[in-house]
Every structure is written in C-alpha cells, then in structure tokens.
Design an enzyme around this catalytic site. Sequence first.
Site, PDB file in Angstrom:
ATOM      1  N   MET B   1       6.346   3.118   1.560  1.00 42.70           N
ATOM      2  CA  MET B   1       5.429   1.972   1.515  1.00 42.70           C
ATOM      3  C   MET B   1       4.744   1.808   2.869  1.00 42.70           C
ATOM      4  O   MET B   1       4.550   2.776   3.562  1.00 42.70           O
ATOM      5  CB  MET B   1       6.218   0.700   1.134  1.00 42.70           C
ATOM      6  CG  MET B   1       6.772   0.774  -0.270  1.00 42.70           C
ATOM      7  SD  MET B   1       5.473   0.998  -1.495  1.00 42.70           S
ATOM      8  CE  MET B   1       5.047  -0.687  -1.843  1.00 42.70           C
ATOM      9  N   CYS B   2       4.413   0.640   3.231  1.00 43.02           N
ATOM     10  CA  CYS B   2       3.657   0.284   4.440  1.00 43.02           C
ATOM     11  C   CYS B   2       2.169   0.584   4.251  1.00 43.02           C
ATOM     12  O   CYS B   2       1.797   1.566   3.619  1.00 43.02           O
ATOM     13  CB  CYS B   2       4.106   1.015   5.705  1.00 43.02           C
ATOM     14  SG  CYS B   2       5.799   0.658   6.166  1.00 43.02           S
ATOM     15  N   GLY B   3       1.364  -0.284   4.796  1.00 48.04           N
ATOM     16  CA  GLY B   3      -0.087  -0.085   4.751  1.00 48.04           C
ATOM     17  C   GLY B   3      -0.602   0.067   6.167  1.00 48.04           C
ATOM     18  O   GLY B   3      -0.197  -0.667   7.064  1.00 48.04           O
ATOM     19  N   ARG B  30       1.984  -3.394  -0.102  1.00 44.68           N
ATOM     20  CA  ARG B  30       2.658  -2.355   0.671  1.00 44.68           C
ATOM     21  C   ARG B  30       3.601  -2.931   1.729  1.00 44.68           C
ATOM     22  O   ARG B  30       4.213  -2.196   2.488  1.00 44.68           O
ATOM     23  CB  ARG B  30       1.624  -1.466   1.367  1.00 44.68           C
ATOM     24  CG  ARG B  30       0.803  -0.652   0.397  1.00 44.68           C
ATOM     25  CD  ARG B  30      -0.187   0.229   1.130  1.00 44.68           C
ATOM     26  NE  ARG B  30      -0.652   1.284   0.252  1.00 44.68           N
ATOM     27  CZ  ARG B  30      -0.032   2.455   0.113  1.00 44.68           C
ATOM     28  NH1 ARG B  30       1.044   2.713   0.816  1.00 44.68           N
ATOM     29  NH2 ARG B  30      -0.506   3.349  -0.716  1.00 44.68           N
ATOM     30  N   ASN B 173       1.011  -3.066   8.050  1.00 45.39           N
ATOM     31  CA  ASN B 173       1.706  -3.995   7.178  1.00 45.39           C
ATOM     32  C   ASN B 173       3.029  -3.338   6.805  1.00 45.39           C
ATOM     33  O   ASN B 173       3.050  -2.271   6.201  1.00 45.39           O
ATOM     34  CB  ASN B 173       0.836  -4.225   5.933  1.00 45.39           C
ATOM     35  CG  ASN B 173       1.380  -5.334   5.061  1.00 45.39           C
ATOM     36  OD1 ASN B 173       2.462  -5.843   5.305  1.00 45.39           O
ATOM     37  ND2 ASN B 173       0.617  -5.689   4.038  1.00 45.39           N
TER      38      ASN B 173
END
Lengths: 502, 350
Positions: B1-3, B30, B173
Amino acid sequence: MSLGSVPLKYKISIDRDQCMKCMRCVDNCSYGVYRIEDDKIIIDSRKCTACHRCISMCPRDAIMLQERPVDYRSHPLWTTEAREDVINQARSGKIILSGMGNAVDYPIIFDRLVLDACQVTNPSIDPLREPMELRTYIGKKPEKLDFTMKDGDVELNTKLAPNLKLDTPIMIGHMSYGAISLNAQLSLAKAVAKTGTFMGTGEGGMHEAIYPYQDHSIVQIASGRFGVDIDYLERGAAIEIKVGQGAKPGIGGHLPGEKVCADVSCTRMIPLGSDAISPAPHHDIYSIEDLAQLVRSLKEATNWEKPVFVKIAAVHNVAAIAAGIARSSADAVVIDGFKGGTGAAPKVFRDNVGIPIEAAIAAVDQKLNDQGIRNEVSIIASGGLRNSADLAKSIALGADAVYIGTASLIALGCRVCGSCYRGLCPWGIATQRPELVERIDSDVGSENVANLIRGWTLELSELMGAAGLNSIESLRGNRERLRGYMLDEGLLDVLKIESVGA
Amino acid sequence: MCGIIGVIDRTMARMDGSSIKKALSLMDERGSGEGAGYVAYGIYPDYSDCYAIHVFFDNLLEPKTNVDRILQKWGRIVYQEEIPTYEQPNLKREHIPWRYFFKPYTDLMVGTTNPDDDNVKRLVMTINSTVEGALVFSSGINLGVFKASGWPEDVANFYRIEDYKGYIWLAHNRYPTNTSGWWGGAHPFNLLDWSVVHNGEITSYGTNRRYVESHGYQCTMSTDTEVVAYLFDLIGRRHGLPSDMVVEALAPPFWDEIDEMPEKQEEFMRALRLTYGPALMNGPFAIVIATKDGIVGFTDRIKLRPLVVGENDSKLYISSEEAAIRIMDPDVERIYMPRAGEPVIGRVTQ
Ligand code: SF4
Ligand code: SF4
C-alpha cells in the site's frame, strides 16, 4: 592381557533363509568382516565399521546391522565412549585417530535458526516464473567506482581484480588426492564443471586426470607444500593458502605412507610410500605480514591473474584474524567450522577444538562490516553444512558462498562411517587401493554430485523467492530474514539476529 | 500500500502546497491515518545558505539543551524557532517540531571533499542515536520535511502546507505494515539534500542497512525506507555517482541482460554490480527521490508496485496513481508507466 577387549561396536548378522550365497558381501567388505569356511559365510562383527557397503550390495536384503548390542552399566559421566577411549589408550599409549567430522552431540545452531517468508504485503517471488539470480563473484571488489564522463559517455577507470564467477554459491571444498581417490576427485571435478562452480584440489597437488577441469579447480597450498610448482599454480582458477582446518585447528596434516602409491607420490612430489606430513604452522608464516608476503608472491608468480584465498579454522578470535587476512591482499577468507570433516584427525581435536561455523560467519562478517571492508573481500564458509537450509542460513549470516565436503562424498556413496583414515574405504572414496577405487565410475559419480548441487540450488532459489528476494546479493548478510529459536541472548547477540516473534 | 506523489517544476517556478495536499488526500485508500508527510525544495529563500534542521522534540528541556549544545559546538545557529503548527481535531500532537537554520564550521571537518555536508550528516547521526527525546528528520539546505502520524489533509493543515512554496514537492500517505506508525516513521525521509518517499517493503533491508552502517550511517527510525536516503547520500554524494547511475546500482539489470550488453557497457555494469552488490534493493517498491537538482522515480526490478509518470510543459509528476496526477494538474499532457527498474528523471534546467 589384563585389560581384555572392549565389546564390539556393531553386530552383523545374516538371515540365512534369505541369503543366496552370492558372496557379494564377502567381496565388498574391505574390512574383512566376512570370510568363507566350508562354503559357509563366517562373520567377524568386531571388524565392522557400519559403512553399509555390504547391505547396499546384498541382492536379498539378508544382512542386518545393529549398533552396540552389548552395553556397559549406564553412567552419565563415564559414557561407553569415555571408558573405551581410556581402555584403548591404556593399551596403546597413542593418540586416538578418527575420520569425518566432530561426533559430539553439540547443539546445532543451524537447527535453531529459522528463515523468513513473505505474506500479503510483500509478495513472495516464484522462481519458476521470475528470474532468480544466484550468480556469485568471489574475489576482491573495489570500495567505490572510479570513472570519468566524456561527452555523456562513461569511461571506467576502476579495473576489477580477478574474481571467480559461480553459477551457484556452492563449491566443493578441498579434499586432496591421497586423502581421497582419483576417481572420487574426478567425479567432483566433473560435477563442478557441469554446474558452473569450483572445487578445491586439497593439498595433494593436481593429478593429470584433473587437468581438463582445471578451470574449475582451486589449487591449495598447505604447510607441506606438496605438489606445488609454478605449473600447479598456473593451472588453478584460484589459489588457496590453507592455514587451518575446522576438524583439526592448530595442527598439521598426516597422510600415512601406505596411501602414498606411485601416482600419489608423483602428484605430491614426494617419495613412494613415505609419510606426507604437513607441519602445524607454515614455516614462512608467523604473522599477518608474512602471510601478506606469501599472498603477494603467489599473485606475482601468477601475474596477478588469480584470486588468492586464505583458509583458517573457526577459532575463538576468528573475526580479528579474518580482518587481518582481509588486509593481507587476500581476495577471500575461507572459514572452516568445527564440524568440518577430515580424512584423519586426532579425536580430541576433532571433537573439542574450534567453534561452530554459524557463529564464526556472523562474527567475521560483523567485524569486516564494522571496518567498512565487508564488500571488498569474500567470505567462504564450510564445515558441517548438510542441506540447502544450512546454505541459505550461512549466506544470511554473511557468507558469499560455501564449500561442501562431506555432503559431496555422501553423494558418492559415503555413509559417514568415520574410518577414512584407515585407507580401506569400501566405497572407493577414502582409499588408494585400485580394486576399491574402481568401484567409483566418475561419470556416474559426477552426475550424483551434480544432482546434489542442482537440488540445493533449486531449493535455495525457492527459499529466496519465499523471502521476497531475487538476487543473492540481497540475502548475503541479511540477518533480518533470520530469527533465532531457543537460542540464548549471548548467542543471539553474536549472530546479530532477533528472537522468533520479534 | 502507501501512496506517493512527487512533482518538479524544471524551471524552478515555485508551487504552493495546496494541490499536492489534494492529490495525496485522493489516495487515502492507500493509507491508514498513521502517517503522512510532505517535503518541499526552495521554501527558505531567506536562509538559502543555511542548513534547515528540523527536529522533533519530546519536550523543550533536556533534549533541546543537548541538541543546542551539539549544534553550537559544530557550527553557528543563525536562527531558530518552533515550526508553526495549527491544532487539528484528528491529529494528536506527539512532538514539538522545531527548526534551526545552521551554518557548520567548515574547518572542523577536514580531509573530505564536502566538509559541510559531512559535518551535518554526522551531527544528524549523533543526535538521532544519542539524544533521547530528539529526532532530526530534515537537514537539507533550503528545503523542509513536514510529517506526522495522521491523515494527509490533517498533516497538511497541521503545518499549513499551502503556506510554503517550493519547486519540488514530494508527499507520502502511509500504510505501515512492518513497523508501528509514529512520527519519525512517516515519510519523507531526509538526509541533507536527499528526500525519499517509498511505497513497498525492502526485503534486502538487513543487507542494505549493514552496508550503510559500515560507512558511518546509523538507522534509527525503525523502518526500511531511511536506508534509501543513506544509500543515495553514500553512493550519490560521497562516491560521486550521478542519480541515474545510483538507480542502476540499487535496481540493476539482471545478469542475463548485462551479459548481452555491448562489451564496454557490460564491463561497466558488472563492475557497478560487484562494487555495489550490498546496495542492491530487493522487494516490492516504488520510490521517488528528490535532491535540489531534480527528482528520480524508479521501481523494483520486477515492478511489484505501481508508478505513473505525467508531464505538462515544465512540470513532471511521478505517482502511485494517475488520478492523483490528474487532480493536481487536470491539463497534464503525457501519462506513461516506466518499465521495471528504469529511472524517470526530472532535472531542473538551470
Ligand atoms: S564394514 Fe561395511 S561392508 Fe563390512 S560388514 Fe560392516 S557394513 Fe558391511
Ligand atoms: S550379499 Fe547378501 S545374499 Fe549375497 S552372500 Fe552376502 S548376505 Fe548372502
């Protein structure tokens, strides 16, 4: 004979209903357990070494082998072995010899290390569908790259030192011609050529039969300097100075005269039938400076075209010694753990001197890392590696590659009976008797050894893929991918790994 | 994940933080509300000859006294203040963000080619590993990291990100899967001029970490990303490799491809891989790195994380999602996805 005899270790019996009297057991047992009297097979179990040759050759599965059918009064301190060793020494006044590796029941650290695998957030990699890179270069690496940019083009100024290119990080350790037979050595040589890796010649020189595989051979120089001349040095793909060996740190080597047949004497450049004795120290190495001088003279002699390794036994201050070796111009340091095998060693050394390879790799790797030179020199680990998990764990602890010895012999038939020093190996491995040596067909043998290397290589790829790694560089020294299970804090600290669950 | 998202205006025209805040918030799926952050280059023109050192203090007593003492020993504090923040209902203030504008004494670090950078790098390592209750999270010239545990919009409002104007912005994010969400663990990670945002996990972390540690870096943020900033500092700044070459060291071509290269290139790539083997990064990742001269985006060698590039005139965008780029710049012209391991580079033109 005030002491009498000790009980036999193994008892052989034949199921006479099954036996078809083919006499294969008689022919196969080189220790003379079986003989024929009046058309009957008579058994002298006392001579048995549990090498399993007869059992594996019996067409009727008629042979039974039992360990230690008679026991002493049980005692926690005075074990059978302790008592028998005393009795034997009281009788002989001699050093007790033994073969193969350490036979004491020390805990095996490898078995208390567990590897990691990815789940969900970090996908595991499927080696059947994605590239998996096991290629390993052994030798000196530069600290940094020196280059110049010319009109957008890169001009590399760094010249790489010679490195061995391995298709898999598994090599076969040094077992000399003399300690093992020519057919055994030839099997190993053919196997490494097939699998894109290397084998050590041991300290016995290089027999002509190995010449076709010399590009896959690492020639060894031990304190006895047997078989060493410029031709020998030039044939090797790399040169290894053997200072010590895991099975017998601090002592030299001894090949009994009986094993020095015409061919061995010629390859080693020593008189026929003479004992080949390697002194404990190299008589020209009494310091790191001396070692550095030898390393550089070997490089000079071979035009700086070959990497030079230095092999030491894993001992208490192995890290400091390895750091010295790394600074002696050596391209790789080989560390041999105290579970390493050997043709012959005093039992007291084999079982009590040295430290386990797991701790030695971690300590050496850490020390070199602390000094900022870890990537500039390679670490080769050996001594008691049994399977691909041991291999993966060794690399995660910091090794670049490993040497296997006993495992490769087992692939040739060895049953680890531990009687190698007697020169009667019924499998044709640790012997020079022509009738025994010819029991190995080097083409068949090499395929078995190559299969072993292939199998471990496949398993290593799978283990790496499971850990989300697709190149061996990223497994090397990656302690994050290891956890200790039921290891004490002190050892966890030496290994620089966390406990399971952490 | 993570943006992740990054933007550069190659003419160095400065943009305020409002649009990147919008873009990052768009990728809330995310994240998990446990970390978000921004970095902007060119925000401190009044102190453009000073290192802007951002510190999280647990309190302003002992930790701050210690940091002051260390800084004063190695240089001059030109100006210092608490970073202005604005209370947010959904963001728990765990640390006091502080900034120093600092000039190191050049003559205290001898024998290196860029003594000021080496001095500041060492200070960051010293403070982070020895001063309890203080964490330097940004240390470059004319740039600043702003991060905290929280959702992107809350973190942006907390620091009032739109009040800053920079020619490069990166934002992140966070969806922590490896380690806890804490302020120090939020991205971007920064050291000197290098700032990193990262989506993914670095399975080679153990190896990479040991490598940078053997060269005087200390990993203190308990997360895998900080090592990327240190790798860039070591190989890019200290060893002098240009950014595209650093990317080639960190995500090199496979041996099979190297074997097929023309001789000279093959020799170079082999030397690069042998020299920087411990810096090779494995695992799924998409990374954007910024320095004062530009940004670089790249993914792992088999591209297990998404990365999209957009271009509009002098602006170059790199992000996890096309939608994030489009909301920042509805007129974006060229959108494409780089190949695995291939660096996307946006350099300032002057
Ligand atoms: S020594 Fe080997 S061959 Fe001989 S009896 Fe024992 S197991 Fe069989
Ligand atoms: S090898 Fe087996 S079958 Fe043959 S003689 Fe020996 S015990 Fe009997």
